[in-house]
Every structure is written in structure tokens, then in C-alpha cells.
Design a protein around this motif. Structure first.
Motif, PDB file in Angstrom:
ATOM      1  N   LEU A   1     -16.355-120.346 -76.227  1.00 24.66           N
ATOM      2  CA  LEU A   1     -15.554-120.116 -77.441  1.00 24.66           C
ATOM      3  C   LEU A   1     -14.936-118.731 -77.331  1.00 24.66           C
ATOM      4  N   HIS A   2     -13.652-118.653 -77.640  1.00 21.75           N
ATOM      5  CA  HIS A   2     -12.900-117.418 -77.425  1.00 21.75           C
ATOM      6  C   HIS A   2     -12.024-117.132 -78.634  1.00 21.75           C
ATOM      7  N   THR A   3     -11.777-115.865 -78.877  1.00 22.42           N
ATOM      8  CA  THR A   3     -10.723-115.502 -79.814  1.00 22.42           C
ATOM      9  C   THR A   3     -10.109-114.190 -79.366  1.00 22.42           C
ATOM     10  N   MET A   4      -8.952-113.883 -79.924  1.00 21.90           N
ATOM     11  CA  MET A   4      -8.275-112.607 -79.622  1.00 21.90           C
ATOM     12  C   MET A   4      -7.394-112.345 -80.821  1.00 21.90           C
ATOM     13  N   VAL A   5      -7.890-111.498 -81.715  1.00 20.51           N
ATOM     14  CA  VAL A   5      -7.185-111.357 -82.988  1.00 20.51           C
ATOM     15  C   VAL A   5      -6.583-109.972 -83.215  1.00 20.51           C
ATOM     16  N   ALA A   6      -6.854-109.048 -82.310  1.00 22.03           N
ATOM     17  CA  ALA A   6      -6.273-107.716 -82.500  1.00 22.03           C
ATOM     18  C   ALA A   6      -5.815-107.184 -81.160  1.00 22.03           C
ATOM     19  N   SER A   7      -4.996-106.171 -81.202  1.00 22.84           N
ATOM     20  CA  SER A   7      -4.555-105.515 -79.980  1.00 22.84           C
ATOM     21  C   SER A   7      -4.533-104.026 -80.233  1.00 22.84           C
ATOM     22  N   ASN A   8      -5.094-103.273 -79.320  1.00 23.20           N
ATOM     23  CA  ASN A   8      -5.135-101.813 -79.436  1.00 23.20           C
ATOM     24  C   ASN A   8      -5.686-101.370 -80.790  1.00 23.20           C
ATOM     25  N   GLU A   9      -6.791-101.984 -81.199  1.00 24.58           N
ATOM     26  CA  GLU A   9      -7.412-101.708 -82.497  1.00 24.58           C
ATOM     27  C   GLU A   9      -8.494-100.638 -82.319  1.00 24.58           C
ATOM     28  N   SER A  30     -13.855 -99.864 -85.300  1.00 23.07           N
ATOM     29  CA  SER A  30     -15.030-100.491 -84.682  1.00 23.07           C
ATOM     30  C   SER A  30     -15.523-101.688 -85.498  1.00 23.07           C
ATOM     31  N   ALA A  31     -15.461-101.560 -86.823  1.00 28.89           N
ATOM     32  CA  ALA A  31     -15.980-102.615 -87.688  1.00 28.89           C
ATOM     33  C   ALA A  31     -15.235-103.937 -87.488  1.00 28.89           C
ATOM     34  N   TYR A  32     -13.980-103.827 -87.088  1.00 28.14           N
ATOM     35  CA  TYR A  32     -13.181-105.036 -86.868  1.00 28.14           C
ATOM     36  C   TYR A  32     -13.822-105.934 -85.823  1.00 28.14           C
ATOM     37  N   PHE A  33     -14.365-105.304 -84.771  1.00 26.39           N
ATOM     38  CA  PHE A  33     -14.946-106.091 -83.676  1.00 26.39           C
ATOM     39  C   PHE A  33     -16.293-106.695 -84.074  1.00 26.39           C
ATOM     40  N   VAL A  34     -17.007-105.974 -84.960  1.00 20.27           N
ATOM     41  CA  VAL A  34     -18.258-106.531 -85.487  1.00 20.27           C
ATOM     42  C   VAL A  34     -17.939-107.796 -86.294  1.00 20.27           C
ATOM     43  N   THR A  80     -15.420-109.726 -85.848  1.00 18.20           N
ATOM     44  CA  THR A  80     -15.038-110.781 -84.900  1.00 18.20           C
ATOM     45  C   THR A  80     -16.285-111.448 -84.326  1.00 18.20           C
ATOM     46  N   ALA A  81     -17.292-110.642 -84.020  1.00 16.19           N
ATOM     47  CA  ALA A  81     -18.552-111.205 -83.506  1.00 16.19           C
ATOM     48  C   ALA A  81     -19.171-112.123 -84.547  1.00 16.19           C
ATOM     49  N   ILE A 138     -19.592-116.864 -75.364  1.00 16.72           N
ATOM     50  CA  ILE A 138     -18.652-116.397 -76.376  1.00 16.72           C
ATOM     51  C   ILE A 138     -17.832-115.264 -75.801  1.00 16.72           C
ATOM     52  N   ASN A 139     -16.495-115.449 -75.846  1.00 20.92           N
ATOM     53  CA  ASN A 139     -15.576-114.445 -75.333  1.00 20.92           C
ATOM     54  C   ASN A 139     -14.926-113.758 -76.527  1.00 20.92           C
ATOM     55  N   MET A 140     -15.298-112.495 -76.708  1.00 24.62           N
ATOM     56  CA  MET A 140     -14.836-111.706 -77.863  1.00 24.62           C
ATOM     57  C   MET A 140     -13.367-111.309 -77.759  1.00 24.62           C
ATOM     58  N   GLY A 141     -12.718-111.662 -76.645  1.00 22.26           N
ATOM     59  CA  GLY A 141     -11.347-111.200 -76.441  1.00 22.26           C
ATOM     60  C   GLY A 141     -11.334-109.731 -76.069  1.00 22.26           C
TER      61      GLY A 141
END
Lengths: 418, 418
Positions: free
Chosen positions: B186-194, B197-201, B203-204, B225-228
Motif C-alpha cells: 500500500l502506497h501513498t504520496m500526498v506532499a512534496s517538499n513538506e 513533521s506532523a504531516y508525515f505522522v 500519513t502513517a 507500506i510505502n509512505m511515499g
């Protein structure tokens, strides 16, 4: 909705793809020639009128050769473009060299070719002198600063990196005249993709008046005025094309009012249009790889920003047609996307189109300028072939598609891992 | 003002330019390795943790080999990138293939390599099946739509071309499970050059919870799980880097709260960061060709958008230092421009710098990702060499500069004119 025409219908395009797989750029020779002739005819009151085609718009030898045959010159801004111009048969003052951040070897090459060298900065007088000596003819690029407004694409003149200021320009002609330069040109470029005809008339007025001030202030007699390019094309079907006839007539009036009484007649006026010359006569032909429904409906093409950057880069509009579906009702909305792993790689957003299916051919219009030439290899994408639809109806490959070997050609592979 | 460090001082750089003329990209091997080790150490609680380096960020075999030695895999999104990965020694599930608009030959190549194939659309199940058959392991890219907000660079998820919707994702696992697929990612990629830190938590959390819903709803047990990617870097000296330690700790808590009770442990979590891995450890080294005063003061470099697109393309900030002038007062404001005949070709606008003179070396920072790889040949500009500063202090050419012959290689010249 107004539609745009294609030089080939679905059947002919499908046949073409048997030899040349999509995506490819297709140029229409007959339309390019007819357009060039119209352009020249409109300005035939100017003795020695010439358009110096901006090579960066479509740096293809076959296209440049067609334009040379139609009497055009070239506008170059780098060493590669100068060499390309020479290899395509352009000579001497058919070539204008305009560059804003110029290494000595480019000045030397331009001088060797006898090109019209158009200096971007007052300090470049010394640079050119040291690199190649001063030629008989020198031109300067004028930046009017706050006296003119630019447009979105090129920015405001007073914030642009180009050209000499009003004060510098007089000084530049004085200095070069003193150094023995005999012949003088004057250039500006204040708009990009501009559709307001009156804007170009104002540019002519600005340059004509400046030529008189230069004569009065420095004694240098301008013999060549380069209006720059920047004439836009109607990307949208409802856009109004620039009225070249109007521009020409108004310019002629100004010429009689300003240039003739100042004793500057005959004075050659030239342009350096690229987009106007080839833009509407190039087409990016792609095939639909996927149609998918997500939060919106998407059409995925086999081309991407590597083939055409303008929509992804600027959000620029490019018209899209689906050959063979011209008569169908445009009752679907799609984002038409490229295959790059970048969300900005979309050719159109919420575009109203007929129902599209996998395998359909899709044509993106007006890619004859700043299309192929702006492509990159990001994501390992390869740039496509360019084809010429000739006047006799045959099609010729005028640039081969890139291969994986091209992509690898500059890389150095370490020893193969165990 | 906070400053950024250079791996080589003025003298060493000047010496380097005797062998390799500017402009060139310089990468710092030691810093890349140390950073890779820090990254892996932070996530060492994850069994089989891996970062799949986004090849598009820096598609150079020497850099990829270094990352392979540090235990990284690769994330590929095109045929060229797959072939590059193979030629650099990556194998099987070290390779993730994520592509949104995929021709059959790319699916076949990814399958041949045994790569983890990460499907972008529910319709791609059939496409992959027809092209190469369904592999043992399949991953899907999830697009949360309005459930998450994106950022400026990547856009809002519900307007993005990528991924499966919430409804589709469950169906996709059901379909593939029925078709005999055994292992699931399962993969997602919702941000770029973010940089948050909380954003990635978050996403997890989103992916962990979704993995549980997928198990409950389809019976498919996610093992990967691929966090992107999308973890930003501090381009500005005052930017705060992402806190990987915090992200890791919070992810571990969520793993215990969500994954373990659902019986999904052990579950492999991976990233596909590119920018974070090489971005800060690449430098574009240029020389000042001209300093000129117009309506503003300009520094003209011998590089341009062909070498680094981000500032001209997005207005992105890249820090600039002038080696040897670190101690001087930053009392000048300059637009630092490239040599392209495009006004957008500026590396910095109104940048406060020490007084710059013609001939100075100028270093543009943080060009180790999305630097060389986004370059184009517009205006006939050639892409520069890439150099590696090795751990022993020696410098190796890891990509040659393009030549005029490269630029001409796809062109076809008509017979020479008379």
C-alpha cells in the motif's frame, strides 16, 4: 465552440503511426510557407524587410531551411544556435545574435559569422572588443524600464534582466561611434505572446523616436530597427489573432512622421518572431493509454512535459482535438494528463471534449513553437520525433526520436556490482 | 544571517575548474553516506526498513551505486529509470515501479525485473495482467482525496491525477486477491517538499488505518507500506529541517496501536525519498560572466535553467554563496541570472550578497536533487558535467558535459544549400 483544423484526418494520422509510433510532432510545410509569405507581403513597404526567426522556438534544420527559402533570417542566442544557423545555410547579417550573459567564445563565433551582434549591456562593448574586436555594425537592446509595461510572460521591463536603460543607450552609441563603429542597429523586446496589435505600434513609435534621439544625441545614424518578437498567436479558438495589416499601416504612418523628417530614411525594420511563424503549424500527436475515473475523470496520453512543457509550466492553454470525433457532442470533462511522475504534468484541466476511449488519437495544437524545444528528460522521458508534412503530401522524418542510448550517453557506469 | 557550508573552499574549487570548466554539479559522497546512515538508524525499529531513492531526483549511476551500498532501493517511474536501476545493480524488490500513465512495455520490464509494481489506477490491474500477468506481490497507490490536504508543490489530492480513491482501493485488493495475488503493498504520496513533521505522522496513521480496513474489507493482508517521499529540506538557511526522530517515534507508537492489534505485524514500512537523500549534498558551481547595472543590479552566471530549473520554474529559493567572500558584509542586492534568453531565468531576485565581481565563483546550494535531472536544452544550452567529491578527497567525473554533437545528434540536416 469554435474548432481548430488539422492538416491530416484520423485515417491519415493512423496510417502515419504505423511508421512513426506516437508521440510525435508534426509540422505543416505548406501552412508555414503561406504564413511566411503573408507576413512578408504585409510589410513589403519596408525596403529589405526581414523576420529573423527565433531559433529557440523551433531549432530544427528542416524548418529553418524552409524559412530561409522564404527569405527569413535567424535570431540566435547561444553558441549552439549560431552553429545550427551556419549549418543550415544562414550567412552574415541574416543572423542576429542577441544574448544577455555572453561568454567570449559566443561573441567570437558571432563575429566570425558576420552576424548582427545585438549587445544587451553597456559593459558588453568592452567584452566584445576584447573577444573579437568591434565589428562595422553594432546593435543595442533597449529596455524602456517604467516607460513601458510588459506582460505576464515576460514581466515588467524595469524588472527584466535585459537591455540598456534610456541613459545608457545614448552613451553606448556615443562610445561605439567614437571607437570607429560605422553602422548602427537598435533593438527591443518588451512583450511575449502579446495579442494586442496596438502594443506593437507603440513599440515602433518608441523605437522610431529613440532612433531620432540617438542621432541627435550621439550622431549615430540607426540603419536597422529590430522590433523584437513577442507577437502572440490565438491559442484558444476564440482568441483574436494580431492584425499585422493594422500594425504595418500604423508603422508606415509613424515611419513617415518620425523617420523620414529626421533624415533616417531608408531605414530597415526587422522582426524576430518565432511563435507567429511556426507556432500554429505544429501539432503534437499522441495516443490515449488510459481513461480513468478517480475524484475526476482523466485521459492519460503517451506524451508528457518532455514533449510539451507550456501547459505544465505556465498553465498555458493548448487546444486539443480528437481526430474522428469532430462531430460528436462535447459532453465530457477531462483532465488530459501526461505520463510524468509530476502532478503538474497535465495538458489540460477540466477540458470539455467528446467521450474519449483508450487507443484514441489526440492532437494538441499550436506546438510548432516552444514545443519540442523546451522538452526535458526528467523522469527518464525521451523526447519525440519531429515529422514534416510536405507540400506534396508526403511525410518526412526531420528529427529522430531519442533512444535510451541517448539518455545514457553522458552517464558513466561504475564497474558492474558483484 | 545563517550561512550554509561548502565541502570545498574557494581555492580547491578554483583548482577544480582547471580540469573541469564551470558550470558543473558537485556531489559530496561522505555527506550523502552519513545522511543515508542517519536516515536508516532513525527507523531501525522497522524490520527490513528501506528507502527507495526516487531516481528522478538524481539519475546518476555513481550516486545510485553509493545509495545501493548504503542499503537503499530505488523508486522508478519510467522505462529508462528501470533500465538505469538494473544497470546500476538494483534487483527485484529493491526496485519499486510507480507510474501513472503506463504503456505495456513498462509493465513488462518492471515484471521482468521482479520490481514491486505499484498500480496507480484500478483499471491498471487489467492492463498489467494483459501485459505481463499479475505478479505475486501487488501494491496500490492510494489517493485520500478531500480527506487530506496537499501542498503548493503537489496540489490538492482530490485534484491530483494519482492513485485510487477510497472506494476503489478496497475493490482493487478484493479483485487482485480473487485473481490469486498473494502479497500486498500500500502506497501513498500526498506532499512534496513538506517540512511539517506532523504531516508525515498523519500519513502513517492514514495508511496504518487503511491497512486494517483493507484486511477487514478484502481479506488482503498488507505486508508493505510505502509512505511515499515528499520530505522537504531546508533550502533557506533559517528553515527548520524535518525531525525524522519525531516522525519515527510517533510512527512506532501508531504501529503498536494500530498494526500490532490488527495482526498485521511484522509489516515492512518503506519510504521513497529523493530530495532528502541527495538534495543538500549537491552544489551547482558557476562563474560570474558579467556584473551589470540596469534598472537593477545583475550578476550573470555561466549556468542557466538548463542546469537548474527550480528557481526559474517555481520561484524556488536556492541559497547562494560566493566562496572566498564568506567574511565580507552582505551589503549588495543582486538579481542572479542565468544566460537563457528568457527573463524567468533567474537563480535569485533581490538577493543580499557581498559585492560580486566578474570572474567570481558562485555556488548554488541544494542542487543534489531535481537539479541536473530537470535540465533542458532550450536556447541550445548544454547540460553540464557532474562531479563527485569522494570520501578520500579526490574528485571524479561521474557524468560528462553535453557537447554540441549531442545537441545535434537527433537532427537531420537537409542537403547543404548552394
Amino acid at each position: 465552440m469554435a474548432e481548430k483544423n488539422l492538416p491530416l484526418g484520423r485515417e491519415a494520422l493512423e496510417k502515419l503511426t504505423e511508421t512513426y509510433p506516437t508521440p510525435f510532432h508534426l509540422y505543416d510545410e505548406q501552412a508555414i510557407r503561406e504564413n511566411a509569405r503573408r507576413f512578408y507581403k504585409v510589410f513589403d513597404w519596408i525596403d529589405g524587410f526581414r523576420n529573423h526567426f527565433a531559433v529557440k522556438a523551433c531549432p530544427n534544420p528542416a524548418i529553418l531551411s524552409i524559412l530561409r527559402e522564404e527569405g527569413m533570417g535567424v535570431d540566435c542566442s547561444s553558441l549552439s544556435e549560431l552553429i545550427l544557423a551556419e549549418r543550415t545555410g544562414f550567412k552574415g547579417e541574416e543572423i542576429v545574435f542577441t544574448s544577455n550573459d555572453t561568454p567570449p567564445d559566443e561573441f567570437r563565433e558571432a563575429a566570425r559569422l558576420g552576424a548582427v551582434i545585438n549587445l544587451d549591456d553597456i559593459s558588453h562593448i568592452g567584452e566584445l572588443e576584447r573577444a573579437a574586436g568591434l565589428p562595422e555594425l553594432i546593435s543595442f537592446r533597449y529596455n524602456p524600464g517604467k516607460a513601458r509595461s510588459g506582460n505576464v510572460l515576460i514581466g515588467e521591463p524595469h524588472e527584466a534582466k535585459y537591455g540598456l536603460t534610456g541613459e545608457q543607450v545614448l552613451e553606448a552609441y556615443r562610445i561605439t561611434k567614437e571607437k570607429g563603429v560605422k553602422r548602427f542597429g537598435l533593438h527591443t523586446m518588451v512583450a511575449s505572446n502579446e495579442l494586442d496589435s496596438a502594443y506593437f505600434v507603440e513599440t515602433a513609435r518608441m523605437l522610431f523616436e529613440l532612433a531620432v534621439r540617438i542621432k541627435d544625441g550621439s550622431g549615430a545614424e540607426i540603419e536597422l530597427i529590430n522590433m523584437g518578437g513577442g507577437i502572440g498567436i490565438p491559442y484558444r479558438p476564440d482568441d483574436q489573432a494580431v492584425d499585422l495589416g493594422y500594425i504595418s499601416e500604423e508603422m508606415q504612418k509613424l515611419y513617415r512622421q518620425i523617420i523620414v523628417p529626421a533624415g533616417l530614411d531608408p531605414l530597415k525594420v526587422v522582426f524576430e518572431c518565432g511563435r507567429l511563424v511556426t507556432g500554429p503549424y505544429g501539432f503534437l500527436v499522441s495516443r490515449v493509454l488510459h481513461v480513468s475515473r478517480k475524484y475526476k475523470d482523466y485521459v492519460g496520453l503517451d506524451s508528457c512535459m518532455a514533449n510539451l512543457m507550456r501547459p505544465g509550466l505556465y498553465g498555458a492553454y493548448h487546444h486539443i482535438t480528437v481526430p474522428g470525433k469532430e462531430g460528436q457532442s462535447f459532453d465530457h470533462f477531462y483532465d488530459v494528463t501526461g505520463s510524468l511522475c509530476e502532478n503538474s504534468d497535465k495538458f489540460a484541466i477540466d477540458r470539455q471534449l467528446p467521450k474519449i476511449e483508450k487507443g484514441d488519437l489526440v492532437v494538441i495544437h499550436d506546438t510548432g513553437a516552444h514545443g519540442y524545444s523546451m522538452g526535458f528528460n526528467y523522469n527518464g522521458k525521451l523526447r519525440s520525433a519531429e515529422l514534416l508534412l510536405k507540400e506534396d503530401g508526403s511525410v518526412e522524418l526531420i528529427r529522430r526520436a531519442e533512444t535510451i542510448d541517448d539518455y545514457f550517453s553522458t552517464m558513466r557506469f561504475p564497474e558492474a556490482p558483484a
